[in-house]
Design a protein around this motif. Sequence first.
Motif, mmCIF file in Angstrom:
data_model
loop_
_atom_site.group_PDB
_atom_site.id
_atom_site.type_symbol
_atom_site.label_atom_id
_atom_site.label_comp_id
_atom_site.label_asym_id
_atom_site.label_seq_id
_atom_site.Cartn_x
_atom_site.Cartn_y
_atom_site.Cartn_z
ATOM 1 N N GLN A 78 1.130 -0.885 -0.206
ATOM 2 C CA GLN A 78 0.080 -0.063 -0.403
ATOM 3 C C GLN A 78 0.956 0.831 -0.017
ATOM 4 N N TYR A 79 0.853 2.042 -1.135
ATOM 5 C CA TYR A 79 1.236 3.997 -0.896
ATOM 6 C C TYR A 79 0.225 4.454 -1.416
ATOM 7 N N GLN A 80 0.734 5.921 -1.719
ATOM 8 C CA GLN A 80 0.198 6.672 -1.999
ATOM 9 C C GLN A 80 1.056 8.287 -2.789
ATOM 10 N N PHE A 81 1.039 8.334 -2.769
ATOM 11 C CA PHE A 81 2.160 9.735 -3.063
ATOM 12 C C PHE A 81 1.418 11.140 -4.449
ATOM 13 N N ALA A 82 1.867 12.345 -4.605
ATOM 14 C CA ALA A 82 1.366 13.290 -5.203
ATOM 15 C C ALA A 82 2.012 14.143 -5.143
ATOM 16 N N TYR A 83 2.875 14.853 -6.345
ATOM 17 C CA TYR A 83 3.176 16.707 -6.099
ATOM 18 C C TYR A 83 2.652 17.190 -7.212
ATOM 19 N N THR A 84 3.272 18.362 -7.069
ATOM 20 C CA THR A 84 2.508 19.780 -8.265
ATOM 21 C C THR A 84 4.062 20.500 -8.295
ATOM 22 N N VAL A 85 3.467 20.981 -9.907
ATOM 23 C CA VAL A 85 4.594 21.887 -10.356
ATOM 24 C C VAL A 85 3.329 22.850 -11.208
ATOM 25 N N GLU A 119 -0.865 9.113 -7.109
ATOM 26 C CA GLU A 119 -1.242 7.655 -7.799
ATOM 27 C C GLU A 119 -1.033 6.829 -5.765
ATOM 28 N N THR A 120 -2.142 5.974 -6.146
ATOM 29 C CA THR A 120 -2.162 5.332 -4.718
ATOM 30 C C THR A 120 -2.552 3.739 -5.632
#
Length: 163
Positions: free
Chosen positions: A80-87, A100-101
């Motif tokens: 299990q994981y989740q991550f996100a980023y914005t530029v 993404e999850t």
Amino acid sequence: MELLRVSTGTAQCLSCVGNTHVVVVLGMAVVAVRAGVVPAAPLAAFPAPAALAAYPAPVAAPIAAPVAVTKLDYADSYPQYQFAYTVQDALTGDSKAQEETRDGGIVKGSYSLIEPDGVRRTVNYYADPVNGFNAVVQRDVPVIKAVPAAPLVKAAPIAAYAV
């Protein structure tokens, strides 16, 4: 060619100060022995160094039996994981994002970016063991930013021509 002075087993260049040329001495000694000028010394006159005689002959080591190797399984049974980023870079206009999850074998996510023609591309994806990887690509019409026009300014009359 350098001149050599030979005396009691050493040779020294007359043009060099304090440098002994061992290679030249050995070469001269070989030439002198082959020419018969200096008699060759018997090999018994030069015994082997004691350090070499002290080492025993090499012995082959016995080969050990193969060791059984057990495979360790480090795989997570339910990842299990989740991550996100914005530029968002106003200086270069770079704008992108991703999130993404994962929950077990199911992965969901999306990413977006601005393409060179100004269109925003958004990709939504979903992957699972039954259906595989599926992605939906969406292209949005570029948004043109309205630039406000500069206000018109009337020029003031020049004082020299005023009536």
